[in-house]
Enzyme design. Structure first.
Site, PDB file in Angstrom:
ATOM      1  N   HIS A  62     -77.825  -6.640  72.572  1.00  0.00           N
ATOM      2  CA  HIS A  62     -77.062  -5.390  72.451  1.00  0.00           C
ATOM      3  C   HIS A  62     -75.590  -5.656  72.057  1.00  0.00           C
ATOM      4  CE1 HIS A  62     -75.202  -1.570  73.281  1.00  0.00           C
ATOM      5  NE2 HIS A  62     -74.566  -2.066  74.326  1.00  0.00           N
ATOM      6  N   HIS A  87     -68.129  -6.539  75.756  1.00  0.00           N
ATOM      7  CA  HIS A  87     -67.857  -5.200  76.268  1.00  0.00           C
ATOM      8  C   HIS A  87     -68.595  -4.827  77.548  1.00  0.00           C
ATOM      9  CE1 HIS A  87     -71.485  -3.650  74.130  1.00  0.00           C
ATOM     10  NE2 HIS A  87     -71.422  -2.666  74.999  1.00  0.00           N
ATOM     11  N   ASP A  88     -69.738  -5.441  77.829  1.00  0.00           N
ATOM     12  CA  ASP A  88     -70.460  -5.088  79.049  1.00  0.00           C
ATOM     13  C   ASP A  88     -70.354  -6.155  80.140  1.00  0.00           C
ATOM     14  OD1 ASP A  88     -71.371  -2.542  78.479  1.00  0.00           O
ATOM     15  OD2 ASP A  88     -73.118  -3.267  77.365  1.00  0.00           O
ATOM     16  N   GLU A  91     -68.533  -4.865  83.362  1.00  0.00           N
ATOM     17  CA  GLU A  91     -69.352  -3.814  83.939  1.00  0.00           C
ATOM     18  C   GLU A  91     -70.605  -4.370  84.621  1.00  0.00           C
ATOM     19  OE1 GLU A  91     -68.995  -0.445  83.683  1.00  0.00           O
ATOM     20  OE2 GLU A  91     -71.009   0.352  84.043  1.00  0.00           O
ATOM     21  N   ASP A  92     -71.284  -5.295  83.973  1.00  0.00           N
ATOM     22  CA  ASP A  92     -72.619  -5.680  84.421  1.00  0.00           C
ATOM     23  C   ASP A  92     -72.715  -7.047  85.091  1.00  0.00           C
ATOM     24  OD1 ASP A  92     -73.525  -3.307  83.440  1.00  0.00           O
ATOM     25  OD2 ASP A  92     -74.140  -4.116  81.502  1.00  0.00           O
ATOM     26  N   ASP A 154     -70.870   1.070  70.105  1.00  0.00           N
ATOM     27  CA  ASP A 154     -71.766   0.932  71.257  1.00  0.00           C
ATOM     28  C   ASP A 154     -72.742   2.117  71.284  1.00  0.00           C
ATOM     29  OD1 ASP A 154     -72.745   0.079  73.736  1.00  0.00           O
ATOM     30  OD2 ASP A 154     -71.232   1.223  74.846  1.00  0.00           O
TER      31      ASP A 154
HETATM   32 MN    MN Z   1     -72.971  -1.195  75.700  1.00  0.00          MN
END
Ligand code: MN
Length: 741
Positions: A62, A87-88, A91-92, A154
């Site tokens: 992704h 980018h993630d 967050e993840d 995204d």
């Molecule tokens: Mn994303």
């Protein structure tokens, strides 16, 4: 997301995807910072190791795909590519923004931070959160536009892979995409991305209509190709003669814009005449301005084909606010009007990749671009935030969708202002002090009222007086976000007291009927007047715009009027289900609701605004009293809900309908000949035994236009009926229309 280690084969595929990303980067005009990109990829890959997306593919694919959009479709550089890859991560995974900052520097870290703050969709589950998230989105965006560009990339990848999401989630995502992301992409000049976002949303929201249009495009393409070939042959030889390097291409209208046009004009596919456009992209010669050369091509073209006098769009002299430059002209070619777009390579790059490539060409200009100005306006809006989340988004949306007109100041300066703006809007646009003291305007030297709607090319002189006080009526005159926000902050107090007055008055009126302001009465009243908030209703009552005497009629009408506002029954689950599972309390929000006419587990209602009938693509909206209202997927009211209350959207589906009939409105146009109406009525009521509840007919100059309210079981019935009505000789068009009006 779930955990599962990658296989050797997948690992190979991931490496290959990364190689391709690097290849795209190396082919771009950017400086070659391969090292940091490789480092970002390796880091992200390790951080996401073992995690998979819902679709089953390794998660890292992704961010890789997003990075690829960022370089290939937006033309951004290494900082953005790294940020997209990372980018993630915050967050993840367990890594923090500090970690990113230590490894990749503060710039990339702040972009990733911005992206993390606005993750999980623009909107959370609660309205207040939505406003907050949204404000964050816009604020980070005005700090570093790359945050929003990567966010759009995204979203684009998520839309391309939307099929692995459950239906209810799909509705929420497509709603946001249509309501926020597509307009944002357009505002930033990312035309092909905007078109793709709209098409993808349309495809998920309305699969049948999408497939139908796609099929018809396919069928028409050979014919369009032939038209294009014939049309372009003489242009080719002329352009070669004068020695230009160029490409000439055929552009087909996108399925979504075709569909929109069909809906708006109530016409079938075959009557959409502007399916085909032609684009000429050329390399300008060095010793002459681009503008001059665009007009040379224009004159070559119009020597061959006659131009439509009203359809020349000169965005070479005055580019659009999002940076778009081109010369558009519509000419008559072999019996068809064909739009031709003339652009240089540079203009084409801006049109395709938007703002990013605009920067690339910027050569030390000190003047603010139109886009910078727009971002500034947005920032100003945020300085006087509206108390209400949805209001705020509406105001913002107003700004996103607005297309611009050009007006001149008395000194001859050009100003860009949204279409539909009034003289008063223009005053606020120049400065809020001018707006507040404005008493009138002179347009093209003639005195006009403040409510005058400006036209492109108007010269506007504003008249002010120190003694002037802003009037609350002005809120009805202004259409731009800036003016509305300025006025609202001034009238806040006044609005509050009027709202309170309205609420009290309504309370007293309801008391007379032994009712109160409650979930039993309010939805009916608000629905009737199409208000989204009770405060808007109270305000209207307080101002006296709504007559309280109507209230009792609205409420009593709803009670007795259960012929089609009946509470229909519906059933949960797919096929056979244990009885106990189908109770309201255990509803699985991701499950598709089946709308049928013979079960008794739940209640639903057909929305007044769009009147769906079985066969239409529909969604359900959970109301405050837990009942469900059924809207067409593309209904504007529903769209608003989807983007702002995504968690209240339910996927629904019609099952067979043979018991209940639904109201639909058809519009019939034709030649007013003796007996034609009788024939129409005969087909509807005798041959189809369909009930007609209301007929409106107008005739003028030998043409009639009629609206028939009929009761049918499904779209299939309705289509059959329409086809048969079209067989009547004097009937020229039959179409279904939405609102009761
Ligand atoms: Mn994303």
């Amino acid at each position: 997301m779930y955990q599962q280690q990658t296989t050797e084969e997948e690992e190979k595929f991931i490496q290959q995807q990364f190689e391709e990303l690097l290849e795209d980067y190396k082919n771009s005009p950017h400086r070659k910072k391969v090292e940091i990109i490789t480092k970002a990829f390796k880091f992200a890959h390790k951080a996401h190791m073992g995690t998979r997306r819902r679709s089953g593919e390794p998660y890292i694919l992704h961010p890789l795909a997003v990075a690829r959009i960022v370089i290939k479709e937006m033309g951004l550089g290494s900082t953005s590519i790294c940020s997209a890859l990372l980018h993630d991560v915050v967050e993840d995974t367990d890594y923090t923004v500090e970690d990113i900052s230590n490894l990749f520097g503060p710039k990339i870290a702040s972009i990733v931070d911005g992206l993390t703050k606005i993750s999980g969709g623009v909107f959370g589950d609660k309205a207040s959160l939505q406003a907050e998230n949204f404000r964050k989105l816009i604020l980070t965006m005005s700090e570093d536009i790359r945050v929003i560009l990567i966010k759009i990339a995204d979203r684009l990848h998520n839309m391309r892979t939307l099929s692995s999401m459950p239906p209810a989630k799909q509705h929420k995502i497509t709603g946001e995409t249509q309501y926020i992301y597509a307009p944002l992409a357009q505002r930033l000049g990312l035309f092909s991305i905007k078109t793709e976002l709209e098409d993808l949303s349309f495809r998920y929201e309305n699969p049948a209509a999408y497939a139908d249009i796609e099929r018809q495009i396919k069928e028409t393409t050979p014919l369009l190709q032939k038209t294009f070939d014939e049309f372009s042959a003489p242009i080719h030889s002329e352009l070669k003669n004068i020695g230009y390097d160029y490409t000439l291409s055929m552009r087909l209208k996108s399925p979504y814009s075709i569909w929109k046009k069909m809906q708006k004009k109530h016409i079938p596919f075959s009557e959409v005449y502007d399916l085909l456009a032609v684009r000429i992209v050329f390399t300008p010669k060095p010793n002459m301005s681009e503008k001059e050369q665009c007009w040379i091509l224009y004159s070559i073209l119009t020597n061959l084909y006659k131009p439509h006098p009203d359809r020349i769009r000169d965005w070479v002299n005055t580019p659009k606010a999002n940076g778009y430059e081109a010369l558009h002209v519509t000419v008559m070619g072999n019996g068809n009007w064909i739009e031709v777009q003339i652009r240089t390579d540079r203009m084409d790059d801006i049109a395709e990749k938007g703002l990013a490539s605009h920067w690339k060409y910027k050569t030390g200009e000190t003047e603010d671009s139109e886009l910078d100005k727009w971002l500034k306006t947005i920032k100003e809006l945020l300085e006087h935030p509206e108390p209400n989340a949805i209001d705020f988004m509406d105001t913002f949306k107003l700004n996103l969708f607005a297309s611009e007109i050009f007006v001149f100041t008395p000194k001859g300066d050009i100003k860009t202002i949204p279409q539909g703006a009034t003289a008063l809007d223009f005053a606020f646009y120049l400065h809020s002090d001018i707006g507040l003291k404005c008493i009138g305007a002179k347009v093209n030297h003639k005195l006009v009222p403040l409510s005058y709607v400006l036209q492109s090319g108007d010269q506007v002189e504003l008249l002010t007086a120190r003694s002037q006080q802003p009037q609350s009526e002005w809120l009805n005159i202004v259409t731009t976000a800036k003016a509305r926000t300025s006025l609202k902050s001034i009238f806040k107090k006044e609005i509050k007291s009027i709202t309170k007055r309205g609420e009290t008055a309504l309370e007293e009126e309801l008391k007379k009927m032994n009712l109160s302001i409650s979930s039993a009465t309010m939805p009916e009243i608000m629905n009737h007047y199409k208000f989204a908030h009770s405060d808007d209703l109270f305000y209207a009552i307080g101002r006296g715009t709504i007559d309280l005497k109507e209230i009792s009629t609205i409420l009593s009408k709803k009670k007795g009027d259960n012929r089609w506002m009946k509470i229909w029954k519906l059933q949960f689950g797919l096929g056979q289900k244990n009885e106990k599972e189908t109770t309201l309390q255990k509803v699985d929000k991701n499950k598709t609701i089946q709308l049928s006419d013979n079960s008794n587990d739940f209640s639903y209602r057909i929305a007044d605004c769009c009147q769906p009938i079985p066969g239409d693509e529909v969604i359900g909206i959970t109301e405050e009293d837990e009942s469900i209202t059924i809207h067409k997927s593309q209904c504007e009211v529903a769209m608003k809900f989807k983007s702002s209350f995504g968690n209240r959207v339910r996927a629904v589906e019609w099952t067979s309908h043979k018991v209940l009939s639904f109201e639909a409105i058809i519009e019939i146009k034709g030649i007013d000949e003796v007996g034609v109406l009788k024939e129409i009525a005969k087909i509807i009521s005798e041959e189809y035994s369909i009930n007609i509840s209301r007929i409106n007919i107008e005739t003028k100059d030998g043409i009639f236009e009629g609206r028939f309210h009929v009761y049918v079981y499904s779209t299939k019935d309705l289509n059959n009926l329409c086809m048969n009505l079209l067989k009547i000789k004097s009937v020229k068009s039959v179409s279904r229309i939405d609102s009761k009006q």
